[in-house]
Design an enzyme around this catalytic site. Structure first.
Site, PDB file in Angstrom:
ATOM      1  N   TYR A   1       6.323 -53.415  49.926  1.00 51.15           N
ATOM      2  CA  TYR A   1       5.585 -54.678  49.862  1.00 51.15           C
ATOM      3  C   TYR A   1       5.539 -55.131  48.406  1.00 51.15           C
ATOM      4  O   TYR A   1       4.491 -55.287  47.792  1.00 51.15           O
ATOM      5  CB  TYR A   1       4.185 -54.551  50.468  1.00 51.15           C
ATOM      6  CG  TYR A   1       3.733 -55.852  51.108  1.00 51.15           C
ATOM      7  CD1 TYR A   1       4.305 -56.278  52.304  1.00 51.15           C
ATOM      8  CD2 TYR A   1       2.784 -56.654  50.512  1.00 51.15           C
ATOM      9  CE1 TYR A   1       3.927 -57.481  52.885  1.00 51.15           C
ATOM     10  CE2 TYR A   1       2.404 -57.864  51.080  1.00 51.15           C
ATOM     11  CZ  TYR A   1       2.985 -58.269  52.266  1.00 51.15           C
ATOM     12  OH  TYR A   1       2.624 -59.474  52.837  1.00 51.15           O
TER      13      TYR A   1
ATOM     14  N   HIS B   1       5.869 -56.761  44.693  1.00 47.03           N
ATOM     15  CA  HIS B   1       5.379 -57.955  43.998  1.00 47.03           C
ATOM     16  C   HIS B   1       5.912 -57.932  42.565  1.00 47.03           C
ATOM     17  O   HIS B   1       6.689 -57.042  42.195  1.00 47.03           O
ATOM     18  CB  HIS B   1       3.845 -58.015  44.040  1.00 47.03           C
ATOM     19  CG  HIS B   1       3.180 -56.749  43.572  1.00 47.03           C
ATOM     20  ND1 HIS B   1       3.245 -56.301  42.271  1.00 47.03           N
ATOM     21  CD2 HIS B   1       2.444 -55.818  44.244  1.00 47.03           C
ATOM     22  CE1 HIS B   1       2.565 -55.180  42.153  1.00 47.03           C
ATOM     23  NE2 HIS B   1       2.077 -54.847  43.327  1.00 47.03           N
ATOM     24  N   GLU B   2       5.491 -58.895  41.755  1.00 47.13           N
ATOM     25  CA  GLU B   2       6.019 -59.014  40.384  1.00 47.13           C
ATOM     26  C   GLU B   2       5.737 -57.776  39.533  1.00 47.13           C
ATOM     27  O   GLU B   2       6.474 -57.486  38.596  1.00 47.13           O
ATOM     28  CB  GLU B   2       5.449 -60.263  39.695  1.00 47.13           C
ATOM     29  CG  GLU B   2       6.057 -61.571  40.167  1.00 47.13           C
ATOM     30  CD  GLU B   2       7.574 -61.656  39.949  1.00 47.13           C
ATOM     31  OE1 GLU B   2       8.062 -61.126  38.937  1.00 47.13           O
ATOM     32  OE2 GLU B   2       8.253 -62.241  40.802  1.00 47.13           O
ATOM     33  N   GLY B   3       4.672 -57.062  39.840  1.00 52.96           N
ATOM     34  CA  GLY B   3       4.390 -55.820  39.115  1.00 52.96           C
ATOM     35  C   GLY B   3       5.488 -54.793  39.330  1.00 52.96           C
ATOM     36  O   GLY B   3       5.979 -54.167  38.376  1.00 52.96           O
ATOM     37  N   HIS B   4       5.903 -54.629  40.596  1.00 56.78           N
ATOM     38  CA  HIS B   4       7.018 -53.716  40.890  1.00 56.78           C
ATOM     39  C   HIS B   4       8.303 -54.204  40.214  1.00 56.78           C
ATOM     40  O   HIS B   4       9.078 -53.415  39.673  1.00 56.78           O
ATOM     41  CB  HIS B   4       7.277 -53.646  42.402  1.00 56.78           C
ATOM     42  CG  HIS B   4       6.155 -53.074  43.200  1.00 56.78           C
ATOM     43  ND1 HIS B   4       5.423 -53.833  44.086  1.00 56.78           N
ATOM     44  CD2 HIS B   4       5.640 -51.821  43.258  1.00 56.78           C
ATOM     45  CE1 HIS B   4       4.509 -53.063  44.667  1.00 56.78           C
ATOM     46  NE2 HIS B   4       4.615 -51.839  44.176  1.00 56.78           N
TER      47      HIS B   4
ATOM     48  N   SER C   1      -0.294 -54.630  46.006  1.00 51.18           N
ATOM     49  CA  SER C   1       0.085 -54.913  47.395  1.00 51.18           C
ATOM     50  C   SER C   1      -1.156 -55.109  48.260  1.00 51.18           C
ATOM     51  O   SER C   1      -1.115 -55.791  49.278  1.00 51.18           O
ATOM     52  CB  SER C   1       0.930 -53.762  47.954  1.00 51.18           C
ATOM     53  OG  SER C   1       2.088 -53.579  47.165  1.00 51.18           O
ATOM     54  N   ARG C   2      -2.276 -54.500  47.861  1.00 46.66           N
ATOM     55  CA  ARG C   2      -3.509 -54.592  48.656  1.00 46.66           C
ATOM     56  C   ARG C   2      -4.232 -55.933  48.474  1.00 46.66           C
ATOM     57  O   ARG C   2      -5.177 -56.212  49.213  1.00 46.66           O
ATOM     58  CB  ARG C   2      -4.456 -53.437  48.304  1.00 46.66           C
ATOM     59  CG  ARG C   2      -3.968 -52.079  48.822  1.00 46.66           C
ATOM     60  CD  ARG C   2      -4.989 -50.977  48.556  1.00 46.66           C
ATOM     61  NE  ARG C   2      -4.667 -49.762  49.295  1.00 46.66           N
ATOM     62  CZ  ARG C   2      -4.012 -48.725  48.784  1.00 46.66           C
ATOM     63  NH1 ARG C   2      -3.600 -48.759  47.525  1.00 46.66           N
ATOM     64  NH2 ARG C   2      -3.769 -47.658  49.522  1.00 46.66           N
TER      65      ARG C   2
ATOM     66  N   MET D   1      -1.882 -57.402  39.739  1.00 48.16           N
ATOM     67  CA  MET D   1      -1.088 -57.494  40.963  1.00 48.16           C
ATOM     68  C   MET D   1      -1.154 -56.180  41.728  1.00 48.16           C
ATOM     69  O   MET D   1      -1.064 -55.102  41.152  1.00 48.16           O
ATOM     70  CB  MET D   1       0.354 -57.851  40.629  1.00 48.16           C
ATOM     71  CG  MET D   1       0.485 -59.269  40.155  1.00 48.16           C
ATOM     72  SD  MET D   1       2.175 -59.860  40.236  1.00 48.16           S
ATOM     73  CE  MET D   1       1.920 -61.563  39.768  1.00 48.16           C
TER      74      MET D   1
END
Length: 282
Positions: A32, A34-37, A187-188, A185
């Site tokens: 899931y 996001h930009e952090g990943h 996923s939760r 950021m």
């Protein structure tokens, strides 16, 4: 991008890259994305020849009553994002592949570093993290592995494990990526109602207020923590799990703010538990 679900095939691919003198980066995730990943992926892409991203929602790091079943998953969307970032290999094994029925081997870091903060409210969580990360290191054989600073305690525990068990790889820390309004950021974040999402901004506000207090000369940890508590408790939906002000190198207790200080917190909004932190140099 090659996609591997089979452990042996992933290992064979990694061995082949090594034979050809290619350096391997691993970005371990639960998906899931996001930009952090993607910040981790971009850093990995800059530093290594081959980039592997693992997506595995690890059941053994979730406790009873936590959100394993509800944890958001979207492998199709994740794959598209990783293709765009020119990732070389995606490793997404099944639970039975990672933990066959007979599985009884765990890797655990003991001591204060795993007992406080998230370790106090999520018993067994870090044992699950260090076990799965050890497996991913053995399967993907990275030269470097990339972790976000948002999970500061997890990062320090993994660094300790790598150091003490002599894993032949380097852990790379990547700064927290935030939304425009400051929310870290995660996923939760998708769990949050609009009202909870608005209140969740208090996490970063409380951290910045604590940073400002220290910069203005406040050194008493109790006073800083109390001010943070008051700010967060003013939000009706917020329930504080912990506010911790510790040594940023090893999470040891501080008598007063000195040196490199980690200010970290965990707060629940409804059923959603969010964490955040920042480091202040005194």
């Amino acid at each position: 991008m090659q996609v591997f679900e089979n452990i042996t095939k992933m290992q064979e691919w990694a061995r082949e890259q090594k034979k050809q003198g290619q350096s391997i980066a691993l970005v371990p995730t639960m998906g899931y994305l996001h930009e952090g990943h993607l910040a981790l992926v971009k850093e990995a892409r800059r530093q290594c020849d081959k980039v592997v991203v693992s997506i595995f929602v690890n059941p053994i790091q979730f406790g009873a009553g936590e959100d394993f079943e509800q944890y958001p998953r979207d492998l199709e969307q994740d794959s598209a994002l990783l293709e765009k970032e020119r990732v070389d290999a995606l490793f997404s094994p099944g639970i039975r592949d990672m933990y066959p029925g007979s599985f009884q081997t765990f890797v655990e870091v003991y001591g204060e570093i795993t007992e406080k903060m998230c370790g106090a409210s999520r018993p067994g969580h870090f044992k699950g993290v260090t076990t799965v990360v050890s497996k991913l290191f053995n399967i993907c054989q990275p030269d470097r592995a990339y972790f976000g600073q948002k999970d500061a305690q997890q990062l320090m525990i993994v660094e300790k494990m790598v150091r003490e068990l002599n894993f032949p790889l380097e852990i790379i820390r990547v700064p927290i990526v935030r939304e425009k309004d400051g929310l870290a950021m995660s996923s939760r974040n998708v769990y949050l109602s609009p009202e909870e999402r608005a209140e969740a901004l208090v996490l970063y506000r409380a951290l910045k207020m604590a940073e400002e207090e220290i910069k203005n000369g406040e050194r008493e940890i109790g006073i800083i923590r109390q001010k943070m508590e008051e700010m967060i408790k003013a939000c009706p939906r917020a329930a504080i799990d912990y506010i911790a002000i510790n040594n940023a190198n090893d999470l040891s207790e501080l008598q007063t703010c000195a040196g490199k200080v980690l200010i970290a917190l965990a707060v629940k909004f409804g059923k959603t538990r969010l964490i955040d932190n920042l480091i202040v140099e005194v």
